[in-house]
Design an enzyme around this catalytic site. Structure first.
Site: not given
Ligand code: NAD
Length: 290
Positions: A87, A162, A237
């Site tokens: 997102t 979204k 967010k």
């Molecule tokens: P998270 O923080 O658990 O995962 C993100 C991952 O990206 C981390 O493991 C981090 O180490 C990695 N990362 C950061 N910078 C990086 C880079 N330069 N190269 C490679 N890896 C890198 O977050 P999440 O909960 O998995 O969410 C991911 C996305 O999904 C976000 O944009 C969030 O808004 C969206 N989202 C999350 C949810 C939820 O319920 N968690 C629901 C819908 C959407």
């Protein structure tokens, strides 16, 4: 299919695992060094992307997406698909898509709803912006990671769908919680309130599917001490992204703005951090008219 998967966090990890389980050849990379069963580990984003037919990113924000995209786009084969499921702000989604298109790639922005449970269970909903050819290539992957994929138009439109959806969700959750707190003070039983509203014109997903009152309606985070679920900080967010988009598109969104300010207060000044976004109800219970 040969798939590169960058960002193996709470969402990306189980999504990559489901693709591998379905028989795809998945190579992953995460700066935190995360490894996932069935997913080969690369030592850079570029290495994960080289030779892949589809590169999926699942990253925290638009700035990180832009950085990762600049690294992987030159490493990808012409005709391959860059599929971002994070997102992020609409402007970053469109800028990354333009960069990918200029390099002869298809680009899709495909943010999800369904949360960690949906990622684990392969039941996410994808809202997709980008070209039809890319959408057709990615379709079988959407079918594994999710239960529904809606093509919303050109690049950026997935993110637009979204944040519009979540702006409605944030505002309706707040007003549903306000209404329960008001009903309490008027002596109206919560079950009676639910029975009326869930079948009347005030009904919404916040009331009928995710009722913020414990013990009322279907099981929801309210029945589990407001453990997320969908965390209030993630709602914040999305509401901030909606306000950024509103400013950039010159749209008037006063309730979206009010919802953003209230979640900011809840998460950053009160006890909302780490709680489900429906924990607005106990917040309102403790307050009076002012
Ligand atoms: P998270 O923080 O658990 O995962 C993100 C991952 O990206 C981390 O493991 C981090 O180490 C990695 N990362 C950061 N910078 C990086 C880079 N330069 N190269 C490679 N890896 C890198 O977050 P999440 O909960 O998995 O969410 C991911 C996305 O999904 C976000 O944009 C969030 O808004 C969206 N989202 C999350 C949810 C939820 O319920 N968690 C629901 C819908 C959407």
């Amino acid at each position: 299919m040969k798939i590169g998967f960058i960002g193996l966090g709470n969402m990306g990890g189980p999504m990559a695992a489901n693709l591998a389980k379905a028989g795809h050849e998945v190579t992953g990379f995460d700066t935190a060094g995360v490894t996932i069963d069935g997913v080969a580990s690369a030592d850079s984003a570029k290495a994960a992307a080289s030779g892949a037919e589809v590169v999926i990113t699942m990253l925290p924000n638009g700035q990180i997406l832009r950085t990762v995209a600049s690294e992987v786009i030159p490493a990808m084969d012409k005709g391959a698909v860059l599929l971002d499921c994070s997102t992020v702000d609409v402007d970053s989604a469109r800028a990354v898509a333009q960069q990918a298109n200029d390099a002869g790639l298809s680009a899709l922005d495909a943010p999800v709803s369904g949360g960690v449970g949906g990622a684990e269970g392969g039941t996410l909903t994808f809202m997709v912006g980008g070209d039809q050819a890319g959408f057709d290539t990615a379709r079988p992957l959407f079918d594994i990671m999710g239960q529904k994929a809606v093509h919303c138009g050109p690049s950026g439109n997935g993110q637009a769908a979204k944040i519009c959806n979540n702006m409605i969700l944030g505002a309706t959750m707040i007003v549903t919680c306000e209404a329960f707190a008001l009903a309490d003070k008027l002596g109206l039983d919560r079950q009676a309130m639910y029975d009326v509203v869930s079948t009347s014109s005030g009904q919404s997903w916040s009331m009928t599917t995710y009722c913020p009152a414990p013990g009322v309606g279907p099981q929801s985070p309210a029945d589990n001490g407001y453990k997320p679920g969908f965390a209030a900080d993630l709602m914040l967010k999305d509401l901030r992204l909606a306000q950024e988009a509103a400013a950039s598109a010159d749209a008037d969104t006063p309730l979206g703005e009010a919802a953003m300010k209230l979640y900011a207060k809840f998460v950053e000044e009160e006890d909302g951090q780490g709680r489900d976004f429906s924990a607005m109800l106990p917040r309102f219970e403790k307050r009076g008219y002012s």
